[in-house]
Scaffold this active site. Sequence first.
Site, short mmCIF file in Angstrom:
data_model
loop_
_atom_site.label_atom_id
_atom_site.label_comp_id
_atom_site.label_asym_id
_atom_site.label_seq_id
_atom_site.Cartn_x
_atom_site.Cartn_y
_atom_site.Cartn_z
N SER A 241 6.49 -1.49 13.04
CA SER A 241 6.37 -2.80 13.72
C SER A 241 7.67 -3.18 14.44
O SER A 241 7.62 -3.71 15.57
CB SER A 241 5.96 -3.89 12.72
OG SER A 241 6.78 -3.88 11.58
N HIS A 271 1.30 1.34 7.11
CA HIS A 271 2.35 0.31 7.26
C HIS A 271 1.82 -0.98 6.61
O HIS A 271 1.46 -0.97 5.42
CB HIS A 271 2.69 0.18 8.75
CG HIS A 271 3.90 -0.62 9.07
ND1 HIS A 271 4.87 -0.95 8.15
CD2 HIS A 271 4.32 -1.18 10.26
CE1 HIS A 271 5.81 -1.68 8.75
NE2 HIS A 271 5.51 -1.83 10.01
N HIS A 318 7.53 5.80 0.47
CA HIS A 318 8.21 5.16 1.59
C HIS A 318 8.93 6.23 2.42
O HIS A 318 9.40 7.22 1.88
CB HIS A 318 9.24 4.12 1.11
CG HIS A 318 9.61 3.15 2.17
ND1 HIS A 318 10.63 3.38 3.05
CD2 HIS A 318 9.06 1.96 2.52
CE1 HIS A 318 10.71 2.36 3.88
NE2 HIS A 318 9.76 1.48 3.59
N ARG A 327 12.02 -5.42 -2.91
CA ARG A 327 11.02 -6.44 -2.54
C ARG A 327 9.90 -6.46 -3.58
O ARG A 327 9.31 -7.50 -3.85
CB ARG A 327 10.45 -6.14 -1.14
CG ARG A 327 11.52 -6.14 -0.05
CD ARG A 327 10.98 -5.68 1.29
NE ARG A 327 10.47 -4.32 1.27
CZ ARG A 327 9.86 -3.72 2.29
NH1 ARG A 327 9.69 -4.36 3.43
NH2 ARG A 327 9.43 -2.47 2.18
N ASP A 373 4.26 -3.60 -0.71
CA ASP A 373 2.82 -3.89 -0.68
C ASP A 373 2.14 -3.72 -2.03
O ASP A 373 1.02 -4.21 -2.21
CB ASP A 373 2.15 -3.00 0.37
CG ASP A 373 2.75 -3.21 1.75
OD1 ASP A 373 2.93 -4.37 2.14
OD2 ASP A 373 3.05 -2.21 2.42
N1 CMX Z 1 -0.12 8.75 -2.22
C1 CMX Z 1 -0.49 10.02 -1.96
N2 CMX Z 1 0.21 10.87 -1.21
C2 CMX Z 1 1.37 10.42 -0.70
C3 CMX Z 1 1.83 9.12 -0.93
C4 CMX Z 1 1.03 8.26 -1.72
N3 CMX Z 1 1.38 7.00 -1.96
N4 CMX Z 1 3.01 8.97 -0.30
C5 CMX Z 1 3.28 10.12 0.32
N5 CMX Z 1 2.28 11.01 0.10
C6 CMX Z 1 2.12 12.36 0.62
C7 CMX Z 1 2.13 12.31 2.15
O1 CMX Z 1 0.84 11.94 2.63
C8 CMX Z 1 2.53 13.71 2.49
O2 CMX Z 1 1.43 14.55 2.28
P1 CMX Z 1 1.16 15.86 3.21
O3 CMX Z 1 2.42 16.66 3.14
O4 CMX Z 1 -0.02 16.48 2.58
O5 CMX Z 1 0.90 15.30 4.57
C9 CMX Z 1 3.57 14.01 1.40
O6 CMX Z 1 3.26 13.14 0.31
C10 CMX Z 1 5.01 13.81 1.82
O7 CMX Z 1 5.14 12.49 2.30
P2 CMX Z 1 6.54 11.72 2.24
O8 CMX Z 1 7.51 12.49 3.07
O9 CMX Z 1 6.90 11.45 0.84
O10 CMX Z 1 6.19 10.33 2.88
P3 CMX Z 1 6.17 9.91 4.41
O11 CMX Z 1 7.55 9.49 4.80
O12 CMX Z 1 5.52 10.92 5.26
O13 CMX Z 1 5.19 8.65 4.41
C11 CMX Z 1 4.33 6.59 3.65
C12 CMX Z 1 5.59 7.40 3.92
C13 CMX Z 1 4.71 5.16 3.32
C14 CMX Z 1 3.48 6.58 4.93
C15 CMX Z 1 3.56 7.25 2.46
O14 CMX Z 1 4.35 7.23 1.31
C16 CMX Z 1 2.20 6.61 2.20
O15 CMX Z 1 1.21 6.96 2.85
N6 CMX Z 1 2.14 5.61 1.23
C17 CMX Z 1 0.91 4.89 0.97
C18 CMX Z 1 0.69 3.82 2.03
C19 CMX Z 1 1.68 2.69 1.87
O16 CMX Z 1 1.89 2.16 0.81
N7 CMX Z 1 2.28 2.28 3.01
C20 CMX Z 1 3.16 1.08 3.04
C21 CMX Z 1 4.62 1.40 3.30
C22 CMX Z 1 5.44 0.15 3.34
C23 CMX Z 1 5.12 -0.68 4.55
O17 CMX Z 1 5.39 -0.23 5.68
O18 CMX Z 1 4.56 -1.76 4.43
#
Ligand code: CMX
Length: 441
Positions: A241, A271, A318, A327, A373
Site C-alpha cells: 500500500s 496484505h 511477514h 503491533r 492482522d
Molecule cells: N501460511 C502458509 N504458508 C506461508 C505463510 C503462511 N502464513 N507465510 C509464508 N508461507 C509460505 C509462502 O507462501 C512461501 O511458499 P512457496 O515457497 O511455496 O511459495 C514460503 O512460505 C516462503 O514465504 P516467505 O518468504 O516466508 O514469505 P513471503 O515474504 O513470500 O510472504 C506473506 C509474506 C505475508 C505474504 C506470507 O507470510 C503470507 O502469505 N502470510 C499470510 C497472509 C498474511 O497474513 N498477510 C498479512 C501480512 C501483513 C500485512 O501486510 O497486513
Amino acid sequence: MGIIKDRFKEKGDALAAEIKDLLKEHGTTKIGEVQLSQVYQGMRGITGLVTETSLLDAQEGIRFRGYSIPELREKLPKAEGGTEPLPEGLFYLMLIGELPTEADVEHLTGVWQRRSHVPNHVFATIEALPATTHPMTQFVVGIMALQTESEFSKRYAAGMSKKDYWDAVFDDSMDLIARLPRIAAYIYRRKYKNGDHIQPNGLLDWAGNFAHMMGYSDESFKELMRLYMVIHADHEGGNVSAHTTHLVGSALSDPYLSLAAGMNGLAGPLHGLANQEVIKWIYEMREELKTEAPTSEQIADYVKKTLEGGKVVPGYGHAVLRKTDPRFTAQMEFGKKHMPDDPLVQTVWNVYETVPPILQSLGKIKNPWPNVDAHSGALLVHYGMVEYEFYTVLFGVSRALGVLASLCWDRVLNFPLERPKSITTDLVKKWLKGEDEVWGD
Ligand code: CMX
C-alpha cells in the site's frame, strides 16, 4: 492549519538541502548488492526507496521516527480520560519528525473536523453500487469520487509551478484524512445497518468520531479505534500500500488517485485483507469443530488441513519481520486489559501458541510469527463489529495517515518519477552466458 504547514515546509526545505549535499558528496556510494533471486522474488531486501515516516527492523518491528509502539503509547497525547495514543499525534510525528504537544494534537483535531465535509455526489456514487459490493471496493470508489475535490489536479491544470506541488499535495492529504472516516462509516452503515447513518460529532477526536459514526459509543471501543489507527498507520515504504501510493504519486497523480491505488493494494489477501481472512478462518474452524473454544490439538489439526489445502494461514508470516509483530503484542495487551475472558480473543492467543512451531517445521517459511492482522478482528468482534469484510477499510483509514504523510514528503523533497529497470529471462540467460554484458537502459 497554517502553523503545521509552515513547520512542515521548514523541515522539508532543511532536509532537501541536506540531501542535496549528501548526494553531492556520496551520490556514487554503493549501498548494497542485488542477487538474481531477489530480482525474481519480489525484490525482497533490495534498498531502493526513501521513506521518512517510519523504519522497520526485522527483529524489533516498526519505529515511527525512532519511536517504538510501546514508546508511542506512553508518549503521544491521549484523549481526555483515555490511555491510548491519539492518531493525530502520530500523524504530526510522521509529518514533522517531532513529538507533538497536546496543543498541536488539539489543533490537528480541529483542522480535520473543519475539513471533513464530504460532498453528496460521493455518497450517491457509493449508492450506485450494489450493497453486496465488498466494502474495500466501495471505499476505493468513494475515494475516487472524492477526487473531484483535488486541489492538486485543479492547480496543475491551471499551470502550477513545480515549487508549489508540495503545497497542493499537503492540502489534498489533509482533506482526505479528514474525510475518510466519514466515507468509511457511511459504507459500514449502508452495508450493515440498513443505511441508518449517524452524523459526525464535532466534539470528538478523529478516531473517536469515527467510532461514533460507525455506531459504537462504548468508550473502550473508541480507545481501541485510537490504538488501531495508530498501529496500522505506517510500516516503512516498501509494503504494497505504501509503495503503490508513492509510485503512483511519483507520476504526479494527485493524492486521491495515489491513495486509491494504494488502497487497491491493501485489498489483497496477502496484505491488508488478511485481517478479514483471519476471522473468517477462525469462524470456519469453529463451525467445522462445532466448538467456540477449540483445543490446541484441534487448532493444530486445522492448521495442518489449511496447509494441505494449499492455503496460507492468515495473519502469520511477514516479508520483513522475523519476530512476533509488536503491533500484535500491543493488541494482545489491549485484550488482556479490556476482555481477558473473551472466547474468541482466547482462541487468537491459543492459535499464537500453536501455529508458529507448525509453520517452522515446514522449513520454508522465513517468519512463523503473527503479524498485525492475526489479532485485530477478535478485538472488534468483542464490541459487536462482527462484519469482518469491513475490517480492511479500518486498516485503510489508518494507513492513509502514513502514506499521505509520506506523499507530502515525496513532493516537498521533489522526488522524481519512479522508474526501475526491468529485464527479461532471455536477457538473464544471455548475460549468464556472457553474451550480453550490459543490462540495457
Ligand atoms: N501460511 C502458509 N504458508 C506461508 C505463510 C503462511 N502464513 N507465510 C509464508 N508461507 C509460505 C509462502 O507462501 C512461501 O511458499 P512457496 O515457497 O511455496 O511459495 C514460503 O512460505 C516462503 O514465504 P516467505 O518468504 O516466508 O514469505 P513471503 O515474504 O513470500 O510472504 C506473506 C509474506 C505475508 C505474504 C506470507 O507470510 C503470507 O502469505 N502470510 C499470510 C497472509 C498474511 O497474513 N498477510 C498479512 C501480512 C501483513 C500485512 O501486510 O497486513
